[in-house]
Design an enzyme around this catalytic site. Sequence first.
Site, PDB file in Angstrom:
ATOM      1  NE  ARG A  47      -2.345  -1.083   3.540  1.00  0.00           N
ATOM      2  CZ  ARG A  47      -2.904  -0.964   4.948  1.00  0.00           C
ATOM      3  NH1 ARG A  47      -4.158  -0.195   4.692  1.00  0.00           N
ATOM      4  NH2 ARG A  47      -2.380  -1.151   5.843  1.00  0.00           N
ATOM      5  NE  ARG A  48       2.766   2.485   5.207  1.00  0.00           N
ATOM      6  CZ  ARG A  48       1.696   1.658   5.754  1.00  0.00           C
ATOM      7  NH1 ARG A  48       0.259   1.470   5.648  1.00  0.00           N
ATOM      8  NH2 ARG A  48       2.129   0.677   6.481  1.00  0.00           N
ATOM      9  CD  GLU A 130       0.654 -25.875   9.263  1.00  0.00           C
ATOM     10  OE1 GLU A 130      -0.137 -25.687  10.424  1.00  0.00           O
ATOM     11  OE2 GLU A 130       0.569 -26.896   8.775  1.00  0.00           O
ATOM     12  N   GLY A 135       0.910 -19.911  13.823  1.00  0.00           N
ATOM     13  CA  GLY A 135       2.144 -19.398  13.576  1.00  0.00           C
ATOM     14  C   GLY A 135       2.923 -20.577  13.098  1.00  0.00           C
ATOM     15  CB  ILE A 137       2.362 -24.787  15.911  1.00  0.00           C
ATOM     16  CG1 ILE A 137       2.830 -24.084  16.951  1.00  0.00           C
ATOM     17  CG2 ILE A 137       2.229 -26.178  16.160  1.00  0.00           C
ATOM     18  CD1 ILE A 137       2.058 -23.680  18.135  1.00  0.00           C
ATOM     19  N   GLY A 188       5.216  -5.513  22.974  1.00  0.00           N
ATOM     20  CA  GLY A 188       4.830  -5.662  21.413  1.00  0.00           C
ATOM     21  C   GLY A 188       4.107  -7.012  21.341  1.00  0.00           C
ATOM     22  CD  GLU A 191      -1.207  -5.688  16.554  1.00  0.00           C
ATOM     23  OE1 GLU A 191      -1.043  -4.387  16.169  1.00  0.00           O
ATOM     24  OE2 GLU A 191      -0.731  -6.442  15.953  1.00  0.00           O
ATOM     25  CG  ASP A 202      -6.265 -14.399  16.563  1.00  0.00           C
ATOM     26  OD1 ASP A 202      -5.743 -13.942  15.498  1.00  0.00           O
ATOM     27  OD2 ASP A 202      -5.874 -15.391  17.328  1.00  0.00           O
ATOM     28  CE  LYS A 206      -4.705 -17.600  15.222  1.00  0.00           C
ATOM     29  NZ  LYS A 206      -3.653 -17.120  16.545  1.00  0.00           N
TER      30      LYS A 206
END
Length: 429
Positions: A47-48, A130, A135, A137, A188, A191, A202, A206
């Site tokens: 996008r940028r 996957e 992540g 795993i 971190g 969010e 989330d 999953k």
Amino acid sequence: MRTRPLKVALLGCGVVGSEVARIMTTHADDLTQRIGAPVELAGVAVRRPSKVREGIDPALITTDATALLKRGDIDIAIEVIGGIEPARALITTAFENGISVVSANKALLAQDGAALHAAAEQHGLDLYYEAAVAGAIPLVRPMRESLAGDKINRVMGIVNGTTNFILDKMDSTGAGYQEALDEATALGYAEADPTADVEGYDAAAKAAILAGIAFHTRVRLDDVYREGMTEVSAADFASAKRMGCTIKLLAILERAADGESVTARVHPAMIPLSHPLSSVREAYNAVFVEAEAAGRLMFYGPGAGGAPTASAVLGDLVAVARNKLAEATGPGESAYTQLPVSPMGDVVTRYHISLDVADKPGVLAQVATTFAEHGVSIDTVRQQGKDGEASLVVVTHRAPDAALSGTVEALRKLDTVRGVASIMRVEGE
């Protein structure tokens, strides 16, 4: 070995996309040997375009993802944009142009997985994902391929690293929810807007993907019962510890005993310290799979982050590239059972209920009668009282969720019950 490279379009170049590009570059020779042909990063849609992207040739950068997919020489697209649009339109465009897709987009797959699988099958192409579930795993492929000859009856796991970090800090340090969330944000793990994580969205996405794979039936995001963890308190952890438990945000997928339906749910729950999931710390993920022949299997590792997620993406890239060379496709959607998804009210489990009650004679008997009238059997009761106020903690035997909901509704109407402080399911026993 084929010398003409397989050309890859990278859609998105954020935390995960930049790691994918880095690994493709630094491990190019190894990937060539593993695949049987070179793979070449042929374009990167962003996008940028003005943003500096270290290690990526600026000539590869474009803002026109559709044109990149339509230019006629792309073999595989890697979609790490996230969200519903434009990701859905771009994946559809890829299929229409003979391009197989590797995606990390859990939200899109949970909502429109059936349509995307149908489009891939129509065009004789691959859709691999996957990285969308846990992540680094390896979970989707073992369930979809290694356990394809077995019958999976239950999947229970921690599939969101942010929430596990917060709950682990609350458990290990005694911190309150907000304090633990602030630490997760500073490090971190969370969010700026943590809603998707802490409210369970989330994990629910999953869960929908995993349920579809485990039970060979279509499960959409709307089919998954969801509760967030923002109301979990230090008092809940204190009660859990007295029971020899801890608290985790769990995704739980079950096949009914008669095999005629399935359930899919995400919510906080107490689990015994003896259960393998109780020891999953920090921002790690773990998924416990129970299969008829294989027994109990546990998959554990980092469930988020640029490099771990990119590892899963590259694993899919290798598989899809090999399929391209063999002029074949891997396993697609398996939804032959067409089992209905039962409502949460049909779920049977144990419960931990904390009540604020008047500290006077007859209260316990009144509460116990209410449980009995709704068919919920009490296992243990703990009462503490002081200055006319009391707390009453009730742990039940297994009962349907609908029966427990009816019980709680009736308890709230009792004059002697000042409030229902918390309700927590007890799992993994």
